[in-house]
Design a protein around this motif. Structure first.
Motif, mmCIF file in Angstrom:
data_model
loop_
_atom_site.group_PDB
_atom_site.id
_atom_site.type_symbol
_atom_site.label_atom_id
_atom_site.label_comp_id
_atom_site.label_asym_id
_atom_site.label_seq_id
_atom_site.Cartn_x
_atom_site.Cartn_y
_atom_site.Cartn_z
ATOM 1 N N UNK A 271 4.988 26.792 5.816
ATOM 2 C CA UNK A 271 6.246 27.180 6.470
ATOM 3 C C UNK A 271 7.008 28.255 5.699
ATOM 4 N N UNK A 272 7.137 28.068 4.404
ATOM 5 C CA UNK A 272 7.912 29.018 3.613
ATOM 6 C C UNK A 272 7.140 30.311 3.369
ATOM 7 N N UNK A 273 7.908 31.395 3.210
ATOM 8 C CA UNK A 273 7.366 32.671 2.749
ATOM 9 C C UNK A 273 8.137 33.059 1.491
ATOM 10 N N UNK A 274 7.610 34.033 0.766
ATOM 11 C CA UNK A 274 8.302 34.471 -0.446
ATOM 12 C C UNK A 274 9.733 34.870 -0.108
ATOM 13 N N UNK A 275 10.660 34.465 -0.974
ATOM 14 C CA UNK A 275 12.089 34.710 -0.744
ATOM 15 C C UNK A 275 12.625 35.434 -1.979
ATOM 16 N N UNK A 276 12.582 36.759 -1.937
ATOM 17 C CA UNK A 276 12.968 37.534 -3.109
ATOM 18 C C UNK A 276 12.050 37.190 -4.270
ATOM 19 N N UNK A 277 12.623 36.799 -5.423
ATOM 20 C CA UNK A 277 11.771 36.440 -6.570
ATOM 21 C C UNK A 277 11.113 35.067 -6.427
ATOM 22 N N UNK A 278 11.564 34.278 -5.458
ATOM 23 C CA UNK A 278 11.006 32.938 -5.256
ATOM 24 C C UNK A 278 9.716 33.035 -4.451
ATOM 25 N N UNK A 279 8.713 32.275 -4.863
ATOM 26 C CA UNK A 279 7.398 32.333 -4.237
ATOM 27 C C UNK A 279 7.098 31.043 -3.484
ATOM 28 N N UNK A 280 6.284 31.178 -2.438
ATOM 29 C CA UNK A 280 5.784 30.013 -1.705
ATOM 30 C C UNK A 280 4.407 29.642 -2.266
ATOM 31 N N UNK A 281 3.698 28.720 -1.592
ATOM 32 C CA UNK A 281 2.372 28.327 -2.040
ATOM 33 C C UNK A 281 2.416 27.477 -3.297
ATOM 34 N N UNK A 282 1.285 27.486 -4.043
ATOM 35 C CA UNK A 282 1.213 26.690 -5.267
ATOM 36 C C UNK A 282 2.233 27.172 -6.287
ATOM 37 N N UNK A 283 2.507 28.485 -6.315
ATOM 38 C CA UNK A 283 3.540 29.005 -7.213
ATOM 39 C C UNK A 283 4.897 28.392 -6.875
ATOM 40 N N UNK A 284 5.139 28.145 -5.579
ATOM 41 C CA UNK A 284 6.384 27.502 -5.167
ATOM 42 C C UNK A 284 6.482 26.086 -5.697
ATOM 43 N N UNK A 285 5.353 25.366 -5.683
ATOM 44 C CA UNK A 285 5.366 24.030 -6.285
ATOM 45 C C UNK A 285 5.615 24.123 -7.788
ATOM 46 N N UNK A 286 5.120 25.203 -8.403
ATOM 47 C CA UNK A 286 5.422 25.421 -9.815
ATOM 48 C C UNK A 286 6.908 25.632 -10.050
ATOM 49 N N UNK A 287 7.561 26.330 -9.113
ATOM 50 C CA UNK A 287 9.018 26.516 -9.218
ATOM 51 C C UNK A 287 9.737 25.182 -9.079
ATOM 52 N N UNK A 288 9.264 24.353 -8.145
ATOM 53 C CA UNK A 288 9.851 23.017 -8.010
ATOM 54 C C UNK A 288 9.666 22.230 -9.302
#
Length: 429
Positions: A271-288
Motif C-alpha cells: 500500500x505505501x510508497x516512498x514518502x520523501x526520505x521515508x521508504x516503503x518495503x523492507x526498508x520501511x519495516x527497518x524504519x519502524x
C-alpha cells in the motif's frame, strides 16, 4: 509509601555496572538478543520481502505464527526446567544448540527450501531461544540486590530490546550487501551464529549454581515437572494479585500489537510508497524497527521515574490510554509518517507496561517458582498474539488498509483498562 521506598533505594546505573556478574549477564543478553533480532529479520526478509517468493496475508500470518508459536509451546517446558536445572548450564547449552539450528536454517535458505520448511526450522530455532530468554529473566535477581531489581530489569530489558532492533538493522544492511534473494538471505541469516556463540561464552563464565535456582520445588521425575509447569506457574501467579493485573494489561497490548504488525507488513509491501526520505518495503519495516528502538530506550529511561512519582497502577493505565489515543489519531490516517508515529507510541507504551510487570514478577514471586511464572507469562502473551494475527488475517484486505481493525485495536485497549482496574482490586482487598 512504595514510591518513597523505591526512590530511596535507587542507585546510579554505574554502580550496578560495577557488579561483574551483572555485566556478564548483560553481555549474554545483548549477544543473544542481537542474534535473535538478526535471525528473525533475516528470515522475515527471506520469506515476506523476497522477490523470488510471494506473500499474502495468510502467508504473513503463518510467518508470524512460526516466529511466535515456539514461545507458547516451549514456555511450559522452559519454566519447569529452569526451576530445576542449573540456569548457567541451560544458557550455555541453549545458545550452542541454537547456533547449530541457525546453521541448519541457513542451509535451507541457500538450497531454496520452500517457505513451510523454513517456518518449521524457525520453530526449532526460536523454541530453543525461549530457554535463553526465560533463563536471563529468572537469573537477574541473583546478580543484583533485591531493592534494585526494578532499575536493573528496566536497564537490562531495554538495552536488550534495543540490541534486538540493532540485530534487525544489521540483517537489513546485510541483505543490501549480499542480495535479497535466497542466497543473500541465507548468508545474512548465518551471521546470527555469532550472537549464539558469544552468548554461550559469556554464560559459561559464571560459576556453577550462581544463577540459581537456590531451591528446587520439583518432583523427582523430570517429565512430571515439565507437565505441571503451567499449573504451578498459574498458582504462583494467582497468589500475586499484582502479577495477574499486569498480565491483563499486557494481554491487551500484545493482542493489539499482533494486529498492528500484520497490518504494517502488508501496508509496507502493498500500500505505501516512498514518502520523501521515508521508504516503503523492507526498508520501511527497518524504519519502524528504528522508531521502536528509540521508543523502547525512552521507555526504559522514564519508567522507573514514572513509577516512583505516580505509582505503578497509574503508569500502566496511562500507557493503555495513550496508546488507544495514538491509534485513533495516528493509526487511522494510515499514511507512512503517521504509522511510524503510532508505532512509536504503541511499542513505547507496551514496553512501559512490560517493565512494570517483569519487575513485579521478580519481586512478588519466589525464586522456586519464578521461572514457571515467566514461562506462563510468555505462553499467554504469545498465544494471544498468534490468535490475534490469525483472526486479523481472515478479514484484513491484501494491502493491509483496514480502518475497522484500527478501531478494533482501540476497543481492545479500552477493555484492557477495565480488566486491569478490576483485577487490581484484589490487591486492595
Amino acid at each position: 509509601m512504595t514510591a518513597v521506598v523505591e526512590d530511596k533505594h535507587r542507585v546510579p546505573v554505574r554502580l550496578l555496572l560495577a557488579r561483574r556478574d551483572f555485566r556478564r549477564l548483560l553481555y549474554c543478553r545483548f549477544s543473544s538478543q542481537w542474534g535473535d533480532g538478526l535471525f528473525q529479520t533475516g528470515l522475515a526478509g527471506a520469506v515476506l520481502f523476497n522477490p523470488e517468493r510471494g506473500a499474502d496475508p495468510l502467508t504473513i500470518a503463518t510467518g508470524f505464527t512460526a516466529l511466535l508459536l515456539p514461545y507458547s509451546v516451549v514456555g511450559p517446558f522452559a519454566g519447569a526446567l529452569l526451576d530445576r536445572w542449573d540456569r548457567r548450564r541451560v544458557l550455555v547449552g541453549a545458545n550452542l544448540l541454537r547456533g547449530v539450528l541457525v546453521v541448519t536454517a541457513t542451509v535451507g535458505l541457500l538450497s531454496g527450501a520452500n517457505s513451510n520448511l523454513l517456518f518449521l526450522l524457525s520453530l526449532f530455532v526460536l523454541g530453543v531461544t525461549r530457554f535463553t530468554g526465560s533463563g536471563l529473566s529468572a537469573a537477574l535477581p541473583h546478580v543484583v540486590p533485591g531493592q534494585n531489581i526494578i532499575q536493573a530489569n528496566s536497564f537490562a530489558v531495554t538495552l536488550g530490546s534495543i540490541m534486538a532492533v540493532v540485530g534487525g538493522g544489521c540483517a537489513i544492511g546485510l541483505r543490501k550487501l549480499f542480495g535479497e534473494g535466497d542466497t543473500g538471505s541465507g548468508i545474512t541469516t548465518s551471521f546470527a551464529v555469532i550472537g549464539c556463540v558469544l552468548a554461550a561464552f559469556f554464560a559459561i563464565r559464571f560459576a556453577r549454581g550462581r544463577l540459581g535456582p537456590d531451591e528446587v520445588d520439583e518432583p523427582a521425575a523430570t517429565m512430571l515437572a515439565v507437565a505441571r509447569g503451567l499449573i504451578d506457574g498459574g498458582r504462583a501467579a494467582w497468589r500475586a494479585p499484582r502479577v495477574v493485573a499486569g498480565l491483563v494489561a499486557l494481554i491487551a497490548h500484545r493482542a493489539s500489537t499482533g494486529v498492528a504488525l500484520l497490518m504494517a507488513v502488508l501496508l509496507m509491501r502493498y500500500y505505501f510508497h516512498d514518502y520523501g526520505p521515508l521508504k516503503a518495503g523492507l526498508a520501511g519495516l527497518g524504519e519502524i524497527a528504528a522508531v521502536v528502538g528509540v521508543a523502547i530506550f525512552i521507555a526504559g529511561v522514564i519508567t522507573p521515574r514514572l513509577v516512583t512519582r505516580f505509582g505503578q497502577n497509574r503508569v500502566i493505565v496511562a500507557s493503555l490510554l495513550v496508546v488507544a489515543a495514538a491509534m485513533l489519531g495516528l493509526g487511522l490516517p494510515m499514511t507512512l509518517p503517521s504509522v511510524l508515529g503510532a508505532a512509536f507510541l504503541l511499542f513505547g507504551g507496551s514496553q512501559v507496561t512490560k517493565l512494570c510487570v517483569d519487575a513485579t514478577i521478580q519481586t512478588d514471586v519466589g525464586d522456586e517458582s519464578r521461572g514457571r511464572v515467566f514461562a506462563l507469562y510468555d505462553t499467554l502473551l504469545n498465544i494471544t498474539q498468534v490468535a490475534a494475527i490469525a483472526l486479523a488475517a481472515t478479514v484484513v484486505p491484501d494491502n493491509g488498509h483496514s480502518p475497522g481493525l484500527i478501531i478494533g485495536i482501540v476497543v481492545i485497549y479500552l477493555l484492557g483498562i477495565v480488566g486491569y482496574l478490576l483485577a487490581i482490586r484484589r490487591v486492595r482487598a
